[in-house]
Design a protein around this motif. Structure first.
Motif, short mmCIF file in Angstrom:
data_model
loop_
_atom_site.label_atom_id
_atom_site.label_comp_id
_atom_site.label_asym_id
_atom_site.label_seq_id
_atom_site.Cartn_x
_atom_site.Cartn_y
_atom_site.Cartn_z
N ILE A 148 0.82 -1.21 0.00
CA ILE A 148 0.00 0.00 0.00
C ILE A 148 0.85 1.26 0.00
CG2 ILE A 148 -0.22 0.02 2.52
CD1 ILE A 148 -3.23 0.88 0.52
N ARG A 176 -8.98 -2.37 -0.28
CA ARG A 176 -8.40 -1.11 0.16
C ARG A 176 -9.40 0.03 0.01
NH1 ARG A 176 -2.42 -1.74 -2.74
NH2 ARG A 176 -1.59 -3.26 -1.22
N HIS A 177 -9.40 0.92 0.96
CA HIS A 177 -10.33 2.05 0.93
C HIS A 177 -10.14 2.92 -0.31
CE1 HIS A 177 -10.44 1.81 5.64
NE2 HIS A 177 -11.20 0.89 5.06
N ARG A 178 -8.94 3.01 -0.79
CA ARG A 178 -8.64 3.90 -1.91
C ARG A 178 -9.00 3.30 -3.27
NH1 ARG A 178 -2.88 5.47 -2.82
NH2 ARG A 178 -3.58 5.59 -4.99
N SER A 179 -9.39 2.04 -3.31
CA SER A 179 -9.46 1.35 -4.59
C SER A 179 -10.56 1.84 -5.52
CB SER A 179 -9.59 -0.16 -4.36
OG SER A 179 -8.39 -0.67 -3.83
N GLU A 202 -4.25 -6.22 5.76
CA GLU A 202 -3.71 -4.87 5.92
C GLU A 202 -4.50 -4.18 7.03
OE1 GLU A 202 -1.96 -3.82 1.49
OE2 GLU A 202 -4.07 -3.42 1.88
N VAL A 206 -6.51 1.44 6.34
CA VAL A 206 -6.36 1.49 4.89
C VAL A 206 -7.22 0.46 4.16
CG1 VAL A 206 -4.01 2.40 5.01
CG2 VAL A 206 -4.37 -0.09 4.92
N SER A 207 -7.84 -0.49 4.89
CA SER A 207 -8.60 -1.52 4.19
C SER A 207 -9.78 -1.99 5.04
CB SER A 207 -7.70 -2.72 3.86
OG SER A 207 -7.31 -3.39 5.04
N THR A 214 -15.92 -5.87 2.45
CA THR A 214 -14.98 -6.17 1.36
C THR A 214 -15.72 -6.61 0.11
OG1 THR A 214 -13.28 -6.83 2.96
CG2 THR A 214 -13.00 -7.58 0.70
#
Length: 317
Positions: A148, A176-179, A202, A206-207, A214
């Motif tokens: 990450i 991942r939160h950013r995905s 992770e 961040v996830s 998920t």
């Protein structure tokens, strides 16, 4: 079990696995009967020829291969050169025996194997060299998501490279939160995307930690990709998500081959065969190389990987 108890158990499991890779225990663990059995099931071998032979076997059963050289992270020029040399060798040996028509084999690399964290310019040159060899032999390249901490640098590397090599595929971890933002960015540029559900554990900042969250993140990312029209690869063994992927693909107007499904070598081979026999494009990740114990360690840190390994170790898989 409460969420706190689950996280505590996960941390204990991770520490236990890490201890198995310690210098004082590594050789003994690698030679143990259960690990030898797991290696035979989930890893093609240590040599390139072992992986190419496995790719040939898969092709005879209507499955494609993505060869994944298991090499250590590169911390200097010599390590990067070793990654490039192995990737090019694999491409040259793989292409004549597995490609044909519109079917292409594939090489799967991790950004840390290209030294992404130490020299971004050198990583870019290395990836371009591998992609050039792939284009020359009609073998595609997928770049793994990597750690990450290197996510932004990896996206930058993909976008810079695909300007000259548009068949390069970027891997995204839906957990991942950013995905969702990463998927939107890649789709906007027309980048081919391999979407995986979870990956190794992770931290919560961040996830997503909850499996349901998920799954929802995976479906949101997949819907965005299919709606954008970019080439999409689905990396999951979860039956519910595979069914949802089929439904979303139909809604987006894609036929059975409009969505590629990717599975781990040795994991649920019956499911792989049923998916291929139903007319879907199926690709199997074929790991090989000296870092095979680290690969099994990574597999065991994934909840689904634990189930697969347990089945083999108990003789039920």
């Amino acid at each position: 079990m409460s969420a706190a108890s689950t996280m505590s158990t996960d941390r204990l499991w991770a520490r236990t696995l890490d201890a198995l890779l310690a210098p004082g225990t590594r050789d003994r663990v690698a030679a143990s009967r259960p690990v030898v059995a797991a290696r035979a099931r989930f890893v093609a071998g240590e040599a390139t020829d072992d992986a190419v032979a496995e790719a040939q076997r898969l092709r005879r059963t209507n499955r494609l291969a993505a060869l994944h050289p298991l090499l250590p992270p590169a911390d200097g020029a010599a390590g990067v050169d070793a990654t490039v040399a192995e990737a090019v060798t694999a491409i040259e040996r793989l292409a004549p025996v597995t490609s044909g028509g519109d079917y292409r084999s594939e090489i799967y690399l991790a950004p840390e194997q290209l030294g992404i964290g130490t020299d971004a310019a050198r990583a870019a040159r290395a990836l371009a060299e591998v992609c050039a060899a792939g284009d020359a032999h009609r073998v595609d390249i997928t770049l793994r998501s990597g750690p990450i901490a290197a996510a932004e640098a990896t996206l930058d590397l993909v976008e810079a490279t695909r300007a000259h090599y548009p068949r390069l595929t970027a891997s995204v971890v839906a957990r991942r939160h950013r995905s969702e933002g990463d998927v939107a960015r890649l789709a906007a540029s027309g980048t081919r995307v391999r979407l995986v559900r979870g990956g190794a554990g992770e931290p919560a900042d961040v996830s997503w930690q909850d499996p349901h969250e998920t799954d929802l993140a995976f479906v949101r990312c997949l819907a965005d990709l299919l709606g954008s029209g970019v080439h999409t690869v689905v990396g999951t063994h979860e039956p519910l998500l595979l069914d949802l992927a089929d439904g979303l693909a139909d809604q987006s107007g894609r036929g059975p081959e409009g969505l590629e499904y990717q599975f781990f070598l040795g994991a649920q081979p019956d499911l792989q065969m049923r998916t291929a026999d139903a007319g879907h494009r199926v690709r199997v990740l074929v790991p090989y190389g000296p870092q095979w114990l680290e690969y099994l360690h990574d597999l065991a840190r994934r909840p689904s990987g634990v189930r697969r390994l347990a089945a083999v170790l108990t003789g039920l898989g």
